[in-house]
Design an enzyme around this catalytic site. Structure first.
Site, mmCIF file in Angstrom:
data_model
loop_
_atom_site.group_PDB
_atom_site.id
_atom_site.type_symbol
_atom_site.label_atom_id
_atom_site.label_comp_id
_atom_site.label_asym_id
_atom_site.label_seq_id
_atom_site.Cartn_x
_atom_site.Cartn_y
_atom_site.Cartn_z
ATOM 1 N N ASP A 19 0.834 -1.200 0.000
ATOM 2 C CA ASP A 19 0.000 0.000 0.000
ATOM 3 C C ASP A 19 0.871 1.253 0.000
ATOM 4 O OD1 ASP A 19 -1.993 1.959 0.512
ATOM 5 O OD2 ASP A 19 -3.203 0.462 1.558
ATOM 6 N N HIS A 116 -7.992 -0.251 -9.269
ATOM 7 C CA HIS A 116 -7.664 0.824 -8.325
ATOM 8 C C HIS A 116 -6.433 1.612 -8.757
ATOM 9 C CE1 HIS A 116 -7.351 2.928 -4.501
ATOM 10 N NE2 HIS A 116 -6.102 2.502 -4.371
#
Length: 207
Positions: A19, A116
């Site tokens: 992330d 995403h």
């Protein structure tokens, strides 16, 4: 989550993916000046904020149990990156720039239009980047017995109107990951610049 230096390994979120790969790094002073620190001429009515930043915060619940039931291939398609290395599905290593035009199967691209990584990529938002400082959280269980867990998302931006809000709106409209996310809190703060000897925080505003 999110590294702030090239010497750090990218942490993983509770979905198991790396992330913050494209986070602004400390070794990029020009990028910090462009995307994070408020400029002296940005807002004539708020000169006291020059050298400071805006902090956007969102509490994001992640439906981990539902996510974990999805096949690995589907998870990677939703994100647009491999789960193991964090490399884009178009190939390379974690920090290789995604190739959004690479053709895939079924008359679409390897990285799906609603993946995403594509939806939030700077190329889709006039180059806008942010300095992220997110934190994984687990707050026990909810009323249905599921995990009350997710990501406390924190990002510093020079101007939320161009560096944050458009990205969030794009996610809400077309990001396949939104099926597994629920936003339960949101806030925006103005963060004054640092202080020198004999000064105090917010002196240009309060003095």
């Amino acid at each position: 989550t999110s590294t702030t230096s090239t010497s750090q390994d990218t942490p993983r979120n509770l979905f198991g993916f790396k992330d913050g790969t494209a986070n602004v790094k400390a070794e990029e002073p020009e990028a910090l000046a462009e995307h994070v620190w408020v400029g002296p001429d940005d807002d004539p009515a708020a000169g006291w904020l020059a050298g400071g930043s805006y902090l956007a915060a969102r509490r994001i619940n992640m439906t981990i149990e539902v996510w974990d039931r999805q096949p690995l291939g589907d998870q990677e398609a939703f994100i647009g990156r491999t789960k193991g290395t964090g490399a884009p599905l178009s190939g390379g290593s974690e920090h290789t720039e995604p190739d959004f035009e690479m053709p895939g199967s079924n008359d679409t691209t390897v990285i799906a239009p609603d993946a995403h990584v594509r939806v939030v990529h700077p190329d889709m938002h006039s180059g806008a980047r942010m300095l992220r400082r997110g934190y994984n959280f687990v707050d026990g269980s909810n009323d249905l017995g599921g995990l009350d867990a997710g990501l406390f998302f924190i990002a510093f931006v020079r101007d939320p109107r161009t560096g944050f809000i458009p990205v969030q709106n794009a996610m809400a409209k077309q990001d396949s990951l939104m099926e597994y996310l629920r936003f339960t809190g949101s806030a925006l703060f103005a963060v004054p610049p640092g202080v020198g000897e004999g000064e105090y925080v917010g002196q240009r505003l309060l003095g």
